[in-house]
Write a protein that holds these residues in place. Structure first.
Motif, mmCIF file in Angstrom:
data_model
loop_
_atom_site.group_PDB
_atom_site.id
_atom_site.type_symbol
_atom_site.label_atom_id
_atom_site.label_comp_id
_atom_site.label_asym_id
_atom_site.label_seq_id
_atom_site.Cartn_x
_atom_site.Cartn_y
_atom_site.Cartn_z
ATOM 1 N N ILE A 1 0.863 -1.183 0.000
ATOM 2 C CA ILE A 1 0.000 0.000 0.000
ATOM 3 C C ILE A 1 0.900 1.234 0.000
ATOM 4 N N PRO A 2 0.681 2.160 -0.932
ATOM 5 C CA PRO A 2 1.531 3.357 -0.995
ATOM 6 C C PRO A 2 1.485 4.162 0.306
ATOM 7 N N ALA A 3 2.620 4.733 0.657
ATOM 8 C CA ALA A 3 2.721 5.534 1.877
ATOM 9 C C ALA A 3 1.695 6.666 1.888
ATOM 10 N N ALA A 4 1.403 7.248 0.721
ATOM 11 C CA ALA A 4 0.429 8.344 0.649
ATOM 12 C C ALA A 4 -0.964 7.880 1.067
ATOM 13 N N VAL A 5 -1.301 6.635 0.772
ATOM 14 C CA VAL A 5 -2.599 6.088 1.173
ATOM 15 C C VAL A 5 -2.568 5.772 2.677
ATOM 16 N N LEU A 6 -1.491 5.176 3.146
ATOM 17 C CA LEU A 6 -1.368 4.880 4.580
ATOM 18 C C LEU A 6 -1.437 6.150 5.421
ATOM 19 N N LYS A 7 -0.923 7.240 4.875
ATOM 20 C CA LYS A 7 -0.950 8.514 5.602
ATOM 21 C C LYS A 7 -2.381 8.961 5.904
ATOM 22 N N LEU A 8 -3.325 8.577 5.052
ATOM 23 C CA LEU A 8 -4.734 8.925 5.293
ATOM 24 C C LEU A 8 -5.239 8.326 6.594
ATOM 25 N N LEU A 9 -4.616 7.237 7.022
ATOM 26 C CA LEU A 9 -5.062 6.559 8.245
ATOM 27 C C LEU A 9 -4.701 7.337 9.504
ATOM 28 N N GLU A 10 -3.946 8.430 9.354
ATOM 29 C CA GLU A 10 -3.641 9.269 10.506
ATOM 30 C C GLU A 10 -4.869 10.046 10.969
ATOM 31 N N HIS A 11 -5.864 10.185 10.093
ATOM 32 C CA HIS A 11 -7.120 10.822 10.489
ATOM 33 C C HIS A 11 -7.939 9.830 11.307
ATOM 34 N N PRO A 12 -8.759 10.299 12.229
ATOM 35 C CA PRO A 12 -9.665 9.377 12.927
ATOM 36 C C PRO A 12 -10.828 9.014 11.998
ATOM 37 N N TRP A 13 -11.030 7.744 11.761
ATOM 38 C CA TRP A 13 -12.086 7.300 10.853
ATOM 39 C C TRP A 13 -13.193 6.618 11.634
ATOM 40 N N MET A 14 -14.434 6.934 11.264
ATOM 41 C CA MET A 14 -15.610 6.322 11.886
ATOM 42 C C MET A 14 -15.807 4.917 11.327
ATOM 43 N N THR A 15 -16.267 4.053 12.164
ATOM 44 C CA THR A 15 -16.644 2.705 11.713
ATOM 45 C C THR A 15 -18.089 2.470 12.143
ATOM 46 N N ASP A 16 -18.956 3.357 11.698
ATOM 47 C CA ASP A 16 -20.360 3.335 12.100
ATOM 48 C C ASP A 16 -21.250 2.521 11.161
ATOM 49 N N GLY A 17 -20.639 1.792 10.235
ATOM 50 C CA GLY A 17 -21.423 0.977 9.314
ATOM 51 C C GLY A 17 -21.782 1.683 8.022
ATOM 52 N N TYR A 18 -21.513 2.981 7.925
ATOM 53 C CA TYR A 18 -21.794 3.710 6.691
ATOM 54 C C TYR A 18 -20.545 3.685 5.805
ATOM 55 N N PHE A 19 -20.727 3.260 4.568
ATOM 56 C CA PHE A 19 -19.639 3.217 3.609
ATOM 57 C C PHE A 19 -20.104 3.928 2.348
ATOM 58 N N PRO A 20 -19.579 5.129 2.093
ATOM 59 C CA PRO A 20 -20.081 5.929 0.972
ATOM 60 C C PRO A 20 -20.000 5.247 -0.385
ATOM 61 N N PHE A 21 -18.914 4.511 -0.655
ATOM 62 C CA PHE A 21 -18.813 3.852 -1.959
ATOM 63 C C PHE A 21 -19.948 2.852 -2.123
ATOM 64 N N ARG A 22 -20.110 1.986 -1.147
ATOM 65 C CA ARG A 22 -21.174 0.971 -1.230
ATOM 66 C C ARG A 22 -22.532 1.620 -1.391
ATOM 67 N N SER A 23 -22.759 2.683 -0.656
ATOM 68 C CA SER A 23 -24.051 3.355 -0.694
ATOM 69 C C SER A 23 -24.349 3.943 -2.064
ATOM 70 N N VAL A 24 -23.416 4.678 -2.622
ATOM 71 C CA VAL A 24 -23.648 5.369 -3.893
ATOM 72 C C VAL A 24 -23.521 4.421 -5.078
ATOM 73 N N TRP A 25 -22.520 3.557 -5.062
ATOM 74 C CA TRP A 25 -22.247 2.661 -6.192
ATOM 75 C C TRP A 25 -23.424 1.741 -6.479
#
Length: 118
Positions: free
Chosen positions: A6-30
């Motif tokens: 996984i590219p370091a630039a993508v891993l860097k996104l994980l520094e943000h706090p991410w919700m795991t509330d069951g909502y996934f925008p890709f799945r919802s819209v796609w």
């Protein structure tokens, strides 16, 4: 698709706090309709004008673009990045899913530790 790290630039996104509330925008819209898949909207990220509601910053997306991950679904022009909404949502879902797995790992480690005291 490949098995590259996984590219370091993508891993860097994980520094943000991410919700795991069951909502996934890709799945919802796609999954709404085939027409929705073929005719996406686009998000515009402007250099120096980051908006919290846009989830990612211009610099984060620019770094990811340099990895080649976004291929033909994002482009940079005149100090802005235009990204296909489905591609941005897929990045969001990835981060949410990793955080969900991280929380599951922590829970399992607690279970293992608790079992030693039974």
């Amino acid at each position: 698709m490949n098995d590259d790290p996984i590219p370091a630039a993508v891993l860097k996104l994980l520094e943000h706090p991410w919700m795991t509330d069951g909502y996934f925008p890709f799945r919802s819209v796609w999954s709404q309709s085939e027409d929705r898949r073929r005719r996406p909207s686009y998000y515009f990220h402007r250099k120096g004008r980051d908006i919290p509601e846009m989830v990612f910053t211009y610099e984060e997306l620019a770094a990811i673009m340099r990895t080649g991950l976004l291929g033909g679904v994002a482009r940079s022009c005149s100090g802005q990045i235009c990204i296909n909404e489905h591609a941005q949502h897929a990045l969001e879902d990835f981060c949410r899913e990793v955080y969900g797995s991280w929380r599951m790992l922590q829970s399992r480690i607690c279970d293992v530790a608790d079992a030693r005291h039974e």
